[in-house]
Scaffold this motif. Structure first.
Motif, mmCIF file in Angstrom:
data_model
loop_
_atom_site.group_PDB
_atom_site.id
_atom_site.type_symbol
_atom_site.label_atom_id
_atom_site.label_comp_id
_atom_site.label_asym_id
_atom_site.label_seq_id
_atom_site.Cartn_x
_atom_site.Cartn_y
_atom_site.Cartn_z
ATOM 1 N N ASN A 1 0.857 -1.179 0.000
ATOM 2 C CA ASN A 1 0.000 0.000 0.000
ATOM 3 C C ASN A 1 0.898 1.235 0.000
ATOM 4 O OD1 ASN A 1 -2.122 1.780 0.183
ATOM 5 N ND2 ASN A 1 -2.677 1.252 2.281
ATOM 6 N N ARG A 2 1.081 1.837 -1.158
ATOM 7 C CA ARG A 2 2.040 2.930 -1.330
ATOM 8 C C ARG A 2 1.327 4.174 -1.837
ATOM 9 N NH1 ARG A 2 6.783 -0.835 -4.185
ATOM 10 N NH2 ARG A 2 6.965 -2.298 -2.414
ATOM 11 N N VAL A 3 1.122 5.124 -0.931
ATOM 12 C CA VAL A 3 0.366 6.335 -1.245
ATOM 13 C C VAL A 3 1.329 7.457 -1.613
ATOM 14 C CG1 VAL A 3 -1.257 8.043 -0.363
ATOM 15 C CG2 VAL A 3 -1.503 5.634 0.281
ATOM 16 N N VAL A 4 1.184 7.980 -2.804
ATOM 17 C CA VAL A 4 2.047 9.044 -3.305
ATOM 18 C C VAL A 4 1.416 10.394 -2.990
ATOM 19 C CG1 VAL A 4 3.049 10.082 -5.385
ATOM 20 C CG2 VAL A 4 3.022 7.589 -5.114
ATOM 21 N N GLN B 1 -2.171 4.821 -4.788
ATOM 22 C CA GLN B 1 -3.086 5.957 -4.675
ATOM 23 C C GLN B 1 -2.273 7.237 -4.702
ATOM 24 O OE1 GLN B 1 -5.542 5.864 -1.159
ATOM 25 N NE2 GLN B 1 -6.678 7.712 -1.674
ATOM 26 N N ARG B 2 -2.827 8.272 -5.310
ATOM 27 C CA ARG B 2 -2.166 9.585 -5.314
ATOM 28 C C ARG B 2 -3.057 10.595 -4.613
ATOM 29 N NH1 ARG B 2 1.780 12.278 -8.410
ATOM 30 N NH2 ARG B 2 1.859 10.701 -10.063
ATOM 31 N N LEU B 3 -2.467 11.335 -3.674
ATOM 32 C CA LEU B 3 -3.145 12.452 -3.027
ATOM 33 C C LEU B 3 -2.432 13.709 -3.477
ATOM 34 C CD1 LEU B 3 -3.418 10.987 0.601
ATOM 35 C CD2 LEU B 3 -5.174 10.951 -1.179
ATOM 36 N N THR C 1 -3.129 20.125 -2.266
ATOM 37 C CA THR C 1 -2.690 18.787 -1.846
ATOM 38 C C THR C 1 -2.968 18.568 -0.367
ATOM 39 O OG1 THR C 1 -1.005 18.565 -3.563
ATOM 40 C CG2 THR C 1 -0.668 17.287 -1.551
ATOM 41 N N ALA C 2 -2.721 19.592 0.454
ATOM 42 C CA ALA C 2 -2.987 19.456 1.893
ATOM 43 C C ALA C 2 -4.457 19.171 2.160
ATOM 44 C CB ALA C 2 -2.550 20.722 2.627
ATOM 45 N N THR C 3 -5.359 19.775 1.384
ATOM 46 C CA THR C 3 -6.785 19.501 1.593
ATOM 47 C C THR C 3 -7.126 18.067 1.188
ATOM 48 O OG1 THR C 3 -7.516 20.301 -0.593
ATOM 49 C CG2 THR C 3 -7.370 21.919 1.189
ATOM 50 N N LYS C 4 -6.454 17.559 0.161
ATOM 51 C CA LYS C 4 -6.678 16.157 -0.240
ATOM 52 C C LYS C 4 -6.206 15.216 0.864
ATOM 53 C CE LYS C 4 -7.951 17.028 -4.614
ATOM 54 N NZ LYS C 4 -7.899 18.499 -4.619
#
Length: 352
Positions: free
Chosen positions: A222-225, A244-246, A254-257
């Protein structure tokens, strides 16, 4: 120091300086919700101390403390993960000597273990030797560059490959963020602290070999970018095995995501939120805020570069205003040079 835990979804977290547990949010926004809980000192060193006092208010009760250079926080971008493993605060020092305010807080905490993030060009051997002479167990984590330092920090809790992970297997999740667009890693700091998710760093267009190796050794699938494709390219996302990308159009976006991710899937408090400075200089308060925000389950959002609240964060707060209640807390990390009172007032207006 006991590890503070994030409560399960459906329940509110402790808010404020220890306040009472709150129930589910009402259908309408509470007009009493204001951004008035400011954690600040005279400078970033003192602000970090104020955060530390909130995390551990009892004198002499801490076991560990994490030390980062206050003017070169890039080496400490991933310190939130290590601090979370140790239930520790993050304090700032200067290169040659420990500021008096930091030395005073280390003494108050009574920490036996000092963890230094960064090489001797960031935190001198003089400081290290002094802590050792005072009877403290000092561990320095430093690599040849920020990418290797991040990898070493990420592996401090053990890896699936060596079998030393505290959970006996791979960490549940790993974050991957830009090593140059540093705000994205800072925004995820509270989650890394609370959930024990390592943060690894990458170049925008190239996945460093040391980061690739660390991903393999950590063993998490599980690698979240974090960040847009401008910060971490699609090629790197693919090479790293991103799941997943945030990422948004700016650090604020990006901070809100990341904030939405924290409340939607990481059991963070939907009724509270924290403001931090949005420029490269003022965002330093976000790193020392990570232990407190993580322990309270409070997501961070950035104000704009010019010190205003900014359209992106204004829209985010307004869209979530029905979640913010009189039982929640509007946090601010940093003094008025970092988060001007006008920005705080605009945030309060946005949630009414």
């Amino acid at each position: 120091m006991k590890k503070h835990t994030v409560l399960s979804a459906g329940l509110a977290l402790l808010v404020g300086l220890g306040g009472a547990a709150a129930l589910a949010a009402p259908a309408q926004a509470a007009t009493g919700f204001t951004f008035d809980h400011r954690i600040a000192g005279a400078d970033r060193f003192a602000t970090a101390v104020e955060s530390s006092k909130l995390l551990e208010p009892t004198d002499g009760a801490a076991t560990d403390v994490v030390i980062v250079n206050g003017y070169a926080t890039v080496d400490g971008l991933t310190a939130s993960y290590l601090a979370g493993l140790k239930s520790a605060p993050i304090l700032y020092t200067d290169t040659a000597a420990v500021p008096a305010v930091t030395a005073g807080e280390i003494a108050r905490l009574g920490a036996k273990n000092v963890w230094i993030i960064g090489g001797t060009d960031r935190v001198s051997t003089t400081q290290e030797d002094a802590w050792k002479a005072a009877g403290k167990d000092v561990t320095r984590i430093a690599g040849a560059d920020r990418y290797e330092t991040a990898a070493l920090v990420a592996e401090a809790g053990g890896t699936a490959e060596d079998g030393d992970n505290p959970n006996g297997n791979a960490p549940e999740q790993v974050f991957l963020a830009s090593g140059t667009s540093t705000a994205d890693a800072l925004a995820a700091g509270p989650i890394a602290w609370a959930r024990n998710y390592p943060i690894l760093l990458t170049e925008a267009g190239t996945l460093p070999a040391v980061t690739k190796t660390a991903l393999e050794e950590l063993g998490s699938s599980n690698r979240v970018v974090l960040g847009s494709s401008a910060s971490v390219s699609d090629a790197v996302y693919s090479q790293a095995g991103g799941t997943q990308r945030l990422g948004g159009t700016s650090r604020q976006d990006t901070a809100t995501k990341i904030a939405d991710y924290a409340t939607a899937s990481q059991n963070f408090d939907t009724q509270s939120v924290a403001l931090v400075g949005g420029s490269d200089t003022t965002a330093a308060d976000a790193l020392s805020a990570a232990p407190v925000a993580g322990s309270q389950g409070v997501p961070l959002v950035f104000i704009d570069f010019d010190g205003s609240l900014g359209a992106t964060t204004t829209s985010y707060l307004s869209a979530h205003k029905t979640s913010y209640t009189g039982r929640g807390t509007g946090w601010i990390f940093g003094g008025t040079p970092s988060v001007p009172q006008a920005a705080a007032d605009a945030a309060t207006t946005a949630v009414q």
